[in-house]
Design a protein around this motif. Structure first.
Motif: not given
Length: 728
Positions: A664-665, A685-686, A708-710, A714-716
């Motif tokens: 998204p975005g 991501i970071f 990415f922070r939900q 994001g990690e998976n």
């Protein structure tokens, strides 16, 4: 059937890169037809360039299976047609696009026929086509044709510039005074010349109209160009061709010159009511233009209006009694007085012009014989048609069915007229029409009548046309004797003087931008031109740099309507380095376009431009004073571009491309910016919220940051590809 001089001209130009220049009316269309017939075979591939609608209609009447009209065909169908060979008709823009993108194999083109060579300039599409053709094909021919030596001879070294533009090395002249032409057209003609004394009012109005034309020419031409173009060139020649040859692009003054020249024709050939009505019409047009009006601001303009009104009132007085005059003067519109006239008085009003009176008498004497009445423009033609209806020479029904024995044609329409006739009446003289009748007379008997006012511009017209054409031919023949040897070298713009070695540069040009001059300059600067339909922008010179080109007039128009704002919005979203290129002639001062009587600062051009720059801070604006400067700026941008190839945007891993678009975005509009500003998915991501907002805007930045922070997201989702570079 071709005459001897036509056969000689055809033979002289056969199989050579040549320009054929003939006197007006000497049947250059017939010679072009014979050249085209020679190429109507499967083994040839020939392009017809710069042919107008009438020329194309004349050619298409041949109905050959090897004559193809590809103007409306899609690209794939055109490619199939080219492979089958023959002669092809299309616009210059279509041919140019097909030659650049490979739709037609340029190396297999046998010949390009360029008509109306006098309209070709150093930066026109026809010149672009000639350069592209000669750069890829060294054996094919380019043949040019022109029957307008007067505009062809304007300017400094006109013949050398024309031959350089069309990549030709030979020019052939066939003027009326050529020995072969005189021998072919010799013989006595049945000609009756009738002259009328000009009234004082017409003589006075004639002088006023000449003054207005000179005033308009001072507005259009400055410096040495002003001496090249005089009132005679406007009255007796082609205004459009003259302006194009002198590289003056002022459509407003061109239109005004057409209006004033039309008044001159109406003055001698129409009734006072038609003349006064036309004067009121063009005055109204000038008033509506407001600040952009031209000749209405000249001191002599009010004299024209008063003189036309006085001439009309004098004519009304001659056919009405005193009681009727007083009633008519109380009306708001003087021209409405004509509506109440009886048929007998209306006939008397029309015949106040002795030329119209004599024209009626001649046609009544000729009876049912096939006759042609020649005039200069449609306004005169429509007026004379109304006169014929009033006098009963033609009926409304016969006009609709086109069954009249008397035909009223303009000189331009007569140029393409192919039917037979017995009599020709010149209401207004025309050199080209006289020449055509001279040729027709060799094989058919014809009687010619000339009607004109003595000591007037129309009396001078025919003699001046002959003199101007003869002088133009003499100038061109003299220049031909001094021409240097023409070599087939490339006409390039060298921009690599500070670089070692050669480097290939590519520019993607929007297909709609081919009408502009800049693509030709880019081609001459050794850029590889690719034609495409760009969703936004006009010139794509890299994956990150896209240019929107605007002329000053287009810039002001699109800024006022809001179209420029939406264009810049699309451009800034799609490309990291958007550029607005503003090309101008003269000085780039926006205050010249400020309407002090209407505008406030809030709705002025400067305020709207400042607001545009405030909203799109990443937009770069380039002011360019010439096409050459624009070409140099684009080369500088190409050198600074990090990614050298436009096609690199297609090298991204398709899987990675889909992953990015699923975030998204990130959209098709900003994916290139993501690739440019982030080294890898891990870097994306970071990234901090501030960096994302600065790069992609607040809304898109928040969407990406939250995605990415939900929790558990994001990690998976990105573990497998987190270290992969975005550029693939």
């Amino acid at each position: 059937m071709l005459l001897e001089y036509e056969k000689e001209a055809l033979q002289t130009c056969d199989g050579q890169n040549s320009l054929l220049v003939m006197g007006g009316g000497l049947n250059i269309q017939g010679i072009i037809l014979e050249v085209v017939k020679k190429y109507l075979e499967k083994t040839y591939l020939v392009l017809l360039v710069n042919f107008n609608t009438e020329d194309e209609s004349m050619l298409l009447r041949m109905e050959s299976p090897f004559l193809h009209d590809v103007r409306t065909l899609p690209r794939t169908r055109r490619r199939e047609k080219y492979l089958n060979g023959g002669v092809f008709i299309a616009s210059s823009r279509v041919f140019l696009a097909d030659m650049i993108d490979g739709t037609v194999d340029v190396e297999k083109i046998d010949c390009i026929l360029v008509n109306h060579a006098e309209t070709v300039t150093e930066t026109s599409l026809e010149s672009f086509i000639s350069h592209v053709f000669r750069s890829k094909n060294k054996t094919g021919f380019i043949n040019g044709f022109s029957e307008s030596p007067v505009p062809l001879s304007l300017g400094f070294s006109p013949l050398a510039r024309k031959m350089k533009s069309l990549k030709m090395n030979k020019v052939v002249f066939f003027p009326r005074f050529h020995s072969s032409v005189e021998k072919s057209l010799k013989g006595d003609a049945d000609v009756v010349e009738i002259k009328f004394k000009m009234s004082e009012s017409r003589s006075h109005l004639q002088v006023i109209l000449l003054e207005i034309i000179n005033g308009l020419l001072k507005m259009a031409f400055r410096g040495p160009d002003r001496e090249e173009v005089d009132a005679e060139a406007i009255i007796f020649g082609s205004i459009r061709k003259t302006f194009k040859q002198m590289n003056v692009l002022n459509s407003r003054i061109m239109e005004d010159l057409y209006d004033i020249r039309g008044l001159i024709f109406l003055l001698f050939s129409c009734d006072p009511g038609s003349f006064y009505g036309y004067v009121k019409e063009i005055v109204k047009k000038q008033v509506e233009l407001g600040k952009d009006s031209t000749w209405i601001n000249l001191p002599i303009s009010h004299v024209l209006i008063d003189g036309a009104r006085e001439q009309f009132e004098e004519a009304i007085q001659k056919i009405e009694d005193i009681r009727e005059q007083k009633e008519k003067r109380n009306e708001k519109n003087e021209l409405e007085s004509l509506l109440g006239l009886s048929d007998s008085k209306l006939r008397a009003f029309y015949t106040l012009n002795p030329k119209i009176k004599k024209l009626i008498e001649i046609l009544q004497e000729l009876g049912e014989a096939s006759s042609i009445v020649l005039v200069s423009n449609r306004a005169v033609r429509n007026m004379i048609l109304n006169v014929f209806v009033v006098f009963g020479l033609v009926s409304v029904e016969s006009i609709e069915k086109k069954e009249n024995t008397v035909k009223i044609l303009t000189h331009y329409e007569f140029k393409y007229y192919e039917s037979s006739y017995e009599n020709v009446i010149f209401v207004e003289s025309g050199q080209d029409s006289v020449r055509k009748i001279e040729r027709y007379r060799v094989m058919h008997p014809v009687k010619v009548f000339f009607l004109m006012h003595s000591s007037s511009l129309e009396e001078q017209r025919y003699l001046n046309e002959i003199r101007r054409e003869k002088t133009s031919f003499e100038k061109l023949i003299e220049e031909r004797s001094r021409l240097p040897l023409q070599l087939d070298g490339e006409d390039v713009i060298d921009l690599e003087e500070h670089e070692s070695g050669e480097k290939d540069y590519t520019v993607v040009v929007d297909s709609r931008e081919l009408r502009a001059e800049l693509p030709f300059f880019l081609f001459r600067a050794r850029n590889k031109i690719c034609i495409s339909t760009l969703p936004t922008g006009d010139y794509l010179i890299g994956p990150t740099i896209c240019i929107e080109r605007k002329s000053i007039s287009d810039f002001i128009s699109s800024l006022g309507t809001g179209r420029l704002y939406s264009q810049m919005s699309m451009l800034c979203h799609r490309y990291p380095s958007p550029v607005l290129l503003l090309e101008f002639d003269g000085r780039p001062c926006l205050s010249d376009h400020y309407r002090y009587d209407q505008d406030t600062f809030k709705n002025s051009i400067a305020a709207k431009f400042a607001l545009l720059l405030f909203n799109f801070g990443m937009l770069r604006v380039i002011w360019s004073e010439s096409r050459l400067f624009s070409t140099k700026v684009i080369r500088d941008l190409q050198r600074k571009e990090d990614v050298p190839s436009v096609s690199e945007r297609h090298k991204m891993d398709p899987v990675l491309h889909e992953i990015l678009l699923s975030i998204p975005g990130i959209t098709q509009f900003n994916i290139l910016k993501v690739r440019k500003c982030f080294k890898s998915l891990k870097d994306l991501i970071f990234s901090s919220m501030d960096r994302l907002e600065l790069t992609l805007g607040r809304e898109n930045g928040v969407l990406i940051y939250n995605f990415f922070r939900q929790e558990g997201g994001g990690e998976n989702k990105t573990k497998a590809k987190a270290g992969e570079e975005i550029d693939g």
